[in-house]
Every structure is written in structure tokens, then in C-alpha cells.
Design a protein around this motif. Structure first.
Motif, mmCIF file in Angstrom:
data_model
loop_
_atom_site.group_PDB
_atom_site.id
_atom_site.type_symbol
_atom_site.label_atom_id
_atom_site.label_comp_id
_atom_site.label_asym_id
_atom_site.label_seq_id
_atom_site.Cartn_x
_atom_site.Cartn_y
_atom_site.Cartn_z
ATOM 1 N N ALA A 1 0.854 -1.196 0.000
ATOM 2 C CA ALA A 1 0.000 0.000 0.000
ATOM 3 C C ALA A 1 0.887 1.242 0.000
ATOM 4 O O ALA A 1 1.971 1.251 0.570
ATOM 5 N N TRP A 2 0.401 2.301 -0.639
ATOM 6 C CA TRP A 2 1.171 3.549 -0.741
ATOM 7 C C TRP A 2 1.312 4.218 0.619
ATOM 8 O O TRP A 2 2.386 4.626 1.021
ATOM 9 N N ASP A 3 0.193 4.355 1.334
ATOM 10 C CA ASP A 3 0.243 5.035 2.631
ATOM 11 C C ASP A 3 -0.969 4.615 3.446
ATOM 12 O O ASP A 3 -1.894 3.965 2.949
ATOM 13 N N TYR A 4 -0.956 5.022 4.729
ATOM 14 C CA TYR A 4 -2.014 4.650 5.665
ATOM 15 C C TYR A 4 -2.404 5.882 6.475
ATOM 16 O O TYR A 4 -1.545 6.520 7.095
ATOM 17 N N LEU A 5 -3.678 6.226 6.435
ATOM 18 C CA LEU A 5 -4.197 7.331 7.234
ATOM 19 C C LEU A 5 -5.211 6.778 8.224
ATOM 20 O O LEU A 5 -6.138 6.064 7.840
ATOM 21 N N GLN A 6 -5.024 7.120 9.496
ATOM 22 C CA GLN A 6 -5.943 6.652 10.523
ATOM 23 C C GLN A 6 -7.058 7.664 10.709
ATOM 24 O O GLN A 6 -6.810 8.858 10.909
ATOM 25 N N LYS A 7 -8.286 7.196 10.633
ATOM 26 C CA LYS A 7 -9.448 8.070 10.769
ATOM 27 C C LYS A 7 -9.408 8.825 12.101
ATOM 28 O O LYS A 7 -8.932 8.298 13.112
#
Length: 241
Positions: A100-106
Motif C-alpha cells: 500500500a502507498w500510505d495509511y491514514l488513521q481516521k
């Protein structure tokens, strides 16, 4: 027109993310999907520039993981941005391992953070598509993909490089034959944006190449300016009978 698949089972969240995308890039077509089956079918028939997805879809806790695996099997190189409520401290490394390119946490990011990340991934994805024909025509000795952060290969041998070094290598190779300035290389270094740090990364790259090819001389130092990728000359035919 760039096309984006937005896979999120929570309707308000889906609408919010789609709204942010359209506000930042009105020319982007956003296709929203709300469950794994519909999303999987769409990914199989459509060519998306970027995929945004949640890990949990309905009662399926790791539906997003299955979707990323499906994307990887298609070998289309579609970049994935994960937006999930799962704790980033645990899941970011897992998503990176899945390419995956990146991870953003809600709940931990603002609109500006999301838009900046999205626009960067879209820009790189479009550049990657534009460069694909040139990459095929270019020397096949080096194979790399900094967008997906896979291990590069040199003449069929795997090169072990950290992510920042991969990005520097990609920049030098994409502009092979040109001098790439320190300022240009600062753009791909996330921290330690100074000449000494860049030189250390370049040294790491050279050492990694020389582990598999002791004669490697593909990166040239240009004093006071930067570095240049120099294509190796073709091998001379043997004169022995």
C-alpha cells in the motif's frame, strides 16, 4: 480523466472523502463502492488510477487486505491509499508490507492532510503511467518501482535499499544522463534535507549495487552540483575463439 475507486462502507465517511477529492480535483471521477463484492468486481473490470479503501467493510474485518491482494494479483500497479480506523501503530507496517502507498488513521488527520497525500499519490501514479513506455524502451538492467516500494533488481539480482534510497535512485534513473541537483534530491528526502545526508544515501545505493556487481559505476558524483546516473556501456563481444 483520472479515475478513483473509493471503497468505504460508512456512507458519511465515503461522501466526505469524495467531497474532498472533488474539491481539490474537479476533473477526477470518483466511483464509490460500499462492500467487498462490488468493489472486487469493479477492480477486475475497471482500470483505476488510485484506490482508496478501508480495511473493515461491514462485518468483514480484513476485507481491505483481500482487496489489496486482488489488486496485486492483477499486476496493474494500481496504488492504494488505506483510510481506516484501525490503529496506525499496528496496521501501517502491515499495509506497507502489502505494497500500500500510505495509511491514514481516521479521526487523526484533517482535510489538508488527506488532500496532500491524495494529490501526491495521484501525481506519482500519472507520472508512472506516462513513463511506462519509456521504461520499456530503456535499459532493462535496472528494475525498480518506488511507488510500490518493492525491492529493486539490478541485472536480475535483488538490491536491498531503504525507501528513501529507492526514491533517490528512481529520481537519478528517471533523469539518467542529466545532473540531478541536491535541491531536486531534497524533494524526495523526507527528513535530513542536507547535502551530507543525500551523500550518505547515495553511498548506501552504491554499496548495495556493488554487493551484486562489484564493477558498478552507474552513479557519478558531480562536484558542488549533485549526481548523475550514467548508463553502463554495452558489453564488448568476446574475441576469444
Amino acid at each position: 480523466m483520472p479515475r478513483v475507486a473509493l471503497i468505504e462502507d460508512d456512507l458519511p465517511t465515503s461522501n466526505q472523502l469524495a467531497g474532498w477529492i472533488r474539491a481539490a480535483r474537479p476533473d477526477v471521477q470518483v466511483d464509490a463502492w460500499y462492500n467487498r463484492d462490488d468493489a472486487e468486481a469493479a477492480l477486475a473490470r475497471e482500470a483505476y488510477d488510485v484506490v482508496l479503501l478501508d480495511i473493515e467493510l461491514g462485518r468483514e474485518r480484513h476485507a481491505g487486505v483481500a482487496l489489496i491482494n486482488a489488486i496485486n494479483k492483477q499486476r496493474q500497479g494500481t496504488p492504494v491509499l488505506v483510510v481506516s480506523a484501525m490503529p496506525a501503530a499496528i496496521y501501517r507496517s502491515i499495509m506497507k508490507a502489502l505494497d500500500a502507498w500510505d495509511y491514514l488513521q481516521k479521526t487523526t488527520f484533517e482535510e489538508a492532510d488527506f488532500v496532500e497525500t491524495f494529490l501526491e499519490i495521484l501525481r506519482v501514479a500519472r507520472e508512472r503511467q506516462a513513463q511506462a513506455p519509456r521504461a520499456v524502451a530503456a535499459s532493462a538492467e535496472l528494475s525498480l518501482d518506488p511507488l510500490w516500494q518493492r525491492t529493486p533488481t539490478w541485472r536480475g539480482e535483488r538490491i536491498n535499499l531503504p525507501l528513501t534510497a529507492q526514491r533517490i535512485l528512481a529520481t537519478l534513473y528517471q533523469r539518467r544522463g542529466e545532473v540531478v541537483s541536491y535541491d531536486d534530491l531534497f524533494d524526495v528526502v523526507k527528513s535530513g534535507r542536507n547535502r551530507d545526508n543525500v551523500r550518505k544515501h547515495v553511498s548506501t545505493i552504491r554499496d548495495a549495487f556493488r554487493e551484486v556487481d562489484p564493477a558498478f559505476e552507474g552513479i557519478e558524483n558531480v562536484p558542488m552540483r549533485g549526481f548523475r546516473w550514467v548508463d553502463a556501456p554495452p558489453a564488448r563481444p568476446s574475441t576469444q575463439p
